[in-house]
Enzyme design. Sequence first.
Site, short mmCIF file in Angstrom:
data_model
loop_
_atom_site.label_atom_id
_atom_site.label_comp_id
_atom_site.label_asym_id
_atom_site.label_seq_id
_atom_site.Cartn_x
_atom_site.Cartn_y
_atom_site.Cartn_z
N ARG A 148 12.05 -5.27 5.69
CA ARG A 148 11.57 -3.88 5.61
C ARG A 148 12.27 -2.98 6.62
O ARG A 148 12.43 -3.33 7.78
CB ARG A 148 10.06 -3.82 5.86
N ARG A 184 -1.05 -10.18 12.48
CA ARG A 184 -1.63 -9.13 11.61
C ARG A 184 -2.32 -9.75 10.40
O ARG A 184 -3.39 -9.29 9.98
CB ARG A 184 -0.53 -8.16 11.15
N ARG A 222 10.21 -1.95 11.99
CA ARG A 222 8.98 -1.72 12.75
C ARG A 222 8.83 -2.80 13.82
O ARG A 222 9.10 -3.97 13.55
CB ARG A 222 7.76 -1.74 11.81
N ARG A 266 -10.42 -0.22 7.77
CA ARG A 266 -9.93 -1.59 7.90
C ARG A 266 -11.02 -2.54 8.41
O ARG A 266 -10.82 -3.74 8.43
CB ARG A 266 -8.84 -1.62 8.98
N LYS A 276 0.85 -1.22 0.00
CA LYS A 276 0.00 0.00 0.00
C LYS A 276 0.87 1.25 0.00
O LYS A 276 0.66 2.17 -0.80
CB LYS A 276 -0.94 0.02 1.23
P1 G5P Z 1 -0.11 -0.09 8.76
O1 G5P Z 1 1.11 0.71 8.91
O2 G5P Z 1 -1.18 0.38 7.88
P2 G5P Z 1 -0.23 -2.62 7.42
O3 G5P Z 1 0.01 -3.85 8.18
O4 G5P Z 1 -1.56 -2.46 6.86
O5 G5P Z 1 0.34 -1.55 8.40
P3 G5P Z 1 2.07 -2.11 6.03
O6 G5P Z 1 2.80 -3.11 6.87
O7 G5P Z 1 2.35 -0.67 6.23
O8 G5P Z 1 0.58 -2.41 6.13
P4 G5P Z 1 2.08 -1.81 3.18
O9 G5P Z 1 2.04 -0.33 3.31
O10 G5P Z 1 0.92 -2.49 2.54
O11 G5P Z 1 2.38 -2.54 4.54
O12 G5P Z 1 3.36 -2.26 2.38
P5 G5P Z 1 4.73 -1.47 2.05
O13 G5P Z 1 5.30 -0.89 3.28
O14 G5P Z 1 4.54 -0.62 0.86
O15 G5P Z 1 5.61 -2.72 1.56
C1 G5P Z 1 6.02 -3.69 2.50
C2 G5P Z 1 7.52 -3.97 2.29
O16 G5P Z 1 7.69 -4.65 1.07
C3 G5P Z 1 8.39 -2.70 2.20
O17 G5P Z 1 9.64 -2.96 2.80
C4 G5P Z 1 8.55 -2.47 0.69
O18 G5P Z 1 9.74 -1.78 0.37
C5 G5P Z 1 8.56 -3.92 0.19
N1 G5P Z 1 8.03 -4.12 -1.15
C6 G5P Z 1 6.98 -3.51 -1.74
N2 G5P Z 1 6.79 -4.01 -2.96
C7 G5P Z 1 7.72 -4.99 -3.14
C8 G5P Z 1 8.04 -5.89 -4.21
O19 G5P Z 1 7.41 -5.90 -5.27
N3 G5P Z 1 9.06 -6.75 -3.97
C9 G5P Z 1 9.79 -6.78 -2.82
N4 G5P Z 1 10.78 -7.65 -2.70
N5 G5P Z 1 9.53 -5.93 -1.80
C10 G5P Z 1 8.52 -5.06 -1.96
O20 G5P Z 1 -0.76 -0.36 10.20
C11 G5P Z 1 0.06 -0.76 11.28
C12 G5P Z 1 -0.81 -1.04 12.47
O21 G5P Z 1 -1.49 0.15 12.85
C13 G5P Z 1 -2.82 -0.14 13.27
C14 G5P Z 1 -2.92 -1.65 13.32
O22 G5P Z 1 -2.52 -2.09 14.59
C15 G5P Z 1 -1.92 -2.07 12.24
O23 G5P Z 1 -1.46 -3.40 12.42
N6 G5P Z 1 -3.78 0.44 12.33
C16 G5P Z 1 -5.09 0.36 12.46
N7 G5P Z 1 -5.89 -0.21 13.41
C17 G5P Z 1 -7.21 -0.12 13.23
N8 G5P Z 1 -7.78 0.47 12.18
C18 G5P Z 1 -7.03 1.06 11.21
N9 G5P Z 1 -7.63 1.66 10.14
C19 G5P Z 1 -5.63 1.02 11.33
N10 G5P Z 1 -4.62 1.48 10.57
C20 G5P Z 1 -3.49 1.12 11.19
MG MG Z 2 2.09 0.97 4.99
#
Ligand code: G5P
Ligand code: MG
Length: 223
Positions: free
Chosen positions: A127, A171, A160, A93, A19
């Site tokens: 990450r 998660r 993180r 979410r 995302k």
């Molecule tokens: P977050 O911060 O919203 P998540 O778990 O939804 O956390 P996250 O972990 O931030 O999502 P993302 O944004 O979907 O992941 O993914 P990203 O960071 O872009 O990519 C992940 C990794 O993969 C990075 O290192 C990136 O560089 C790499 N990558 C990307 N594409 C590729 C690829 O093609 N290849 C490779 N090799 N690598 C790649 O929420 C965190 C917590 O906050 C709370 C919850 O507790 C949640 O767990 N929270 C909420 N609680 C309730 N309601 C809500 N609406 C909430 N929002 C947050």
């Molecule tokens: Mg994110």
Amino acid sequence: MAATVPFKAVIMGAPASGKGTIASRILKNFSLGYISSGDCLRRQIQQNTPIGLEAQKYINQGKLVPDDLMIKFITDEIKKLNTEAWLLDGFPRTLSQAQALWKVEKLDLAINLVVPFDVIIDRTKGRLVHLPSGRVYNQGYNDPKVPGKDDVTGEPLVQRNDDKPEVVKKRLEQYQQQSTPVVEFFKEKDILKEFHGKTSDEIWKHVLDMLIRYLPVHIKSQN
Ligand code: G5P
Ligand code: MG
């Protein structure tokens, strides 16, 4: 200054589905305000605010922060944006969050990223994040120019707390339980666009094609 044409979108997907990565490419190409719920919460935690202290209890265990806190927090953040063209990352979410948001903001588009869980588990191991900005890096995919340092500020990158393998598993379980009703909600509203893939590069091509058709008015000039 030209009036902003309203455009309200969300980007959804499992933890580490990309995302933040896809959102950063959207923001490079289109003029939109942006709120990442996770980045906002991590900043609150870093600053030891009451919201941060409360949210930390849930985040560190891989649980969702309670709906009432999140709905108030994000709707307040939307008011601060000062534009009617924006992208929300990680909110809503749950079905309650989706319904509460829809009451105050009629969305134009919900992007859903669908990435296999085995790919996701691998990604979280490598990450690194720059907490103040939310910029993300991944060893072997988008490495920082200097190991361990943010490309823009040179400040340290961290892993993180919730990227520990046991918390990632929680998660993903949580995501499986909560996501289907939200996806269905946006499908019924006829604004859902789904993108399947194993890499952000392949997904991005399709997201870009779709957005160019959806909102040419917000394209940034590339000079
Ligand atoms: P977050 O911060 O919203 P998540 O778990 O939804 O956390 P996250 O972990 O931030 O999502 P993302 O944004 O979907 O992941 O993914 P990203 O960071 O872009 O990519 C992940 C990794 O993969 C990075 O290192 C990136 O560089 C790499 N990558 C990307 N594409 C590729 C690829 O093609 N290849 C490779 N090799 N690598 C790649 O929420 C965190 C917590 O906050 C709370 C919850 O507790 C949640 O767990 N929270 C909420 N609680 C309730 N309601 C809500 N609406 C909430 N929002 C947050
Ligand atoms: Mg994110």
